[in-house]
Design a protein around this motif. Structure first.
Motif, PDB file in Angstrom:
ATOM      1  N   PHE A 233       0.863  -1.011   0.062  1.00 54.46           N
ATOM      2  CA  PHE A 233      -0.036  -0.065  -0.312  1.00 54.46           C
ATOM      3  C   PHE A 233       1.055   1.163   0.014  1.00 54.46           C
ATOM      4  N   GLU A 234       0.869   2.550  -0.385  1.00 53.46           N
ATOM      5  CA  GLU A 234       0.760   3.820  -0.087  1.00 53.46           C
ATOM      6  C   GLU A 234       0.148   4.712   0.166  1.00 53.46           C
ATOM      7  N   ALA A 235       0.393   4.955   1.609  1.00 55.40           N
ATOM      8  CA  ALA A 235      -0.343   5.818   2.502  1.00 55.40           C
ATOM      9  C   ALA A 235      -0.272   6.762   2.022  1.00 55.40           C
ATOM     10  N   ILE A 236      -0.614   8.181   1.267  1.00 53.80           N
ATOM     11  CA  ILE A 236      -1.045   9.620   1.435  1.00 53.80           C
ATOM     12  C   ILE A 236      -0.407  10.902   2.000  1.00 53.80           C
ATOM     13  N   PHE A 237      -0.601  10.077   3.566  1.00 49.64           N
ATOM     14  CA  PHE A 237      -0.646  11.188   4.605  1.00 49.64           C
ATOM     15  C   PHE A 237       0.423  10.733   4.987  1.00 49.64           C
ATOM     16  N   PRO A 238       0.908  12.020   6.090  1.00 50.36           N
ATOM     17  CA  PRO A 238       1.516  11.553   7.160  1.00 50.36           C
ATOM     18  C   PRO A 238       0.853  11.147   8.622  1.00 50.36           C
ATOM     19  N   ARG A 239       1.891  10.087   9.223  1.00 50.81           N
ATOM     20  CA  ARG A 239       1.975   9.086   9.820  1.00 50.81           C
ATOM     21  C   ARG A 239       1.856  10.562  10.892  1.00 50.81           C
ATOM     22  N   THR A 240       1.709   9.664  12.611  1.00 48.73           N
ATOM     23  CA  THR A 240       1.763  10.915  13.492  1.00 48.73           C
ATOM     24  C   THR A 240       2.030  10.266  14.843  1.00 48.73           C
ATOM     25  N   VAL A 241       3.515  10.560  15.130  1.00 48.40           N
ATOM     26  CA  VAL A 241       4.235   9.505  16.187  1.00 48.40           C
ATOM     27  C   VAL A 241       4.426   9.557  17.243  1.00 48.40           C
ATOM     28  N   ASP A 242       4.782   8.710  18.142  1.00 47.03           N
ATOM     29  CA  ASP A 242       5.173   9.631  19.583  1.00 47.03           C
ATOM     30  C   ASP A 242       7.038   8.838  19.795  1.00 47.03           C
ATOM     31  N   GLU A 243       7.149   8.135  18.465  1.00 43.58           N
ATOM     32  CA  GLU A 243       8.164   7.220  18.582  1.00 43.58           C
ATOM     33  C   GLU A 243       8.788   6.583  16.926  1.00 43.58           C
ATOM     34  N   LEU A 244       9.392   7.024  17.323  1.00 41.02           N
ATOM     35  CA  LEU A 244      10.485   6.279  15.554  1.00 41.02           C
ATOM     36  C   LEU A 244      10.981   4.171  16.094  1.00 41.02           C
ATOM     37  N   ASP A 245      10.147   3.883  14.769  1.00 39.07           N
ATOM     38  CA  ASP A 245      10.090   2.713  15.120  1.00 39.07           C
ATOM     39  C   ASP A 245      11.305   2.460  13.488  1.00 39.07           C
TER      40      ASP A 245
END
Length: 245
Positions: A233-245
């Protein structure tokens, strides 16, 4: 307020949701999501050649058969609700009436995430125009001034599922979903689509290839997950996260 997890698939034709997101649907149904599928058309004109080759075939008969196939596939995948807008195909006609109808569905479902087609598809403009339709109606569903007083939509991610000729579509997957544990359900759903039998093994191969990509990107020979089948899948919108993995 219900805390039920929901997802929404906007499919141009009655088989698209099966080929391109059947694994994701079955996976999330298994996880407890109510997945709603909206088929904008039955694909009765442009995607039902096998049926049209039968003597005495009519448009209504084709629609009836394609609807039956889609409903059977939806059952195999665990779809909570499947709706048919019957907008015609080749081309789809995106009137304001249908946009308002789609907004009503989006607001009723309140999806945590949505699925639709690639942004570009010169081989089938119904597909890419459906994605524009999905983006527009998502935006409308967020507007407080559209039918004031209704519950507005938050900001669900829109995932673009894989087109048929990927390298021609400017589609770049940035998410691979392991569907190994529900592949049997997707394969059963694929086989419900009798009107397009020529695509069965094509999409079987796609799932196997994406399984290889999942293994490589999850760690490869240094400890990757042993996925047999996956969807991209290709995500259109940015993800909102508290931590990168």
């Amino acid at each position: 307020m219900s805390d039920k997890k929901t997802a929404l698939v906007i499919s141009a034709h009655s088989a698209d949701f099966v080929w391109r997101a059947g694994g994701a649907i079955a996976k999330h149904a298994k996880l407890g999501y109510d997945v709603t599928v909206v088929c904008l058309s039955y694909g009765e004109r442009g995607e039902s050649a096998k049926l049209w080759k039968q003597e005495g075939m009519t448009l209504d008969k084709v629609k009836t058969e394609r609807r039956k196939e889609a409903e059977n596939a939806a059952k195999e995948l665990g779809v909570a609700d499947i709706q048919f807008f019957d907008m015609g195909d080749y081309p789809l006609e995106f009137t304001r009436e249908y946009k308002d109808k789609m907004v009503d569905v989006i607001r009723a479902v309140q999806p945590k995430f949505m699925f639709s087609h690639s942004k570009w598809d010169p081989y089938n403009t119904d597909h890419m125009n459906t994605t524009q339709f999905a983006l527009e109606t998502r935006m409308m569903a967020q507007a407080w001034g559209h039918n004031p007083g209704e519950k507005v939509l938050g900001a669900p991610q829109l995932y673009l599922f894989e087109p048929h000729q990927t390298e021609q579509m400017n589609w770049k997957p940035n998410i691979f979903l392991d569907i190994s544990d529900v592949w049997d359900r997707k394969w059963a759903a694929i086989q419900c689509m009798q009107g397009q039998e020529h695509l069965w093994h094509f999409y079987e191969n796609v799932a196997e290839n994406r399984g290889n990509h999942f293994r490589r990107n999850s760690g490869g020979q240094a400890g990757g997950k042993a996925a047999t089948h996956a969807e991209g899948f290709e995500a259109i919108f940015p993800r909102t996260v508290d931590e990168l993995d």
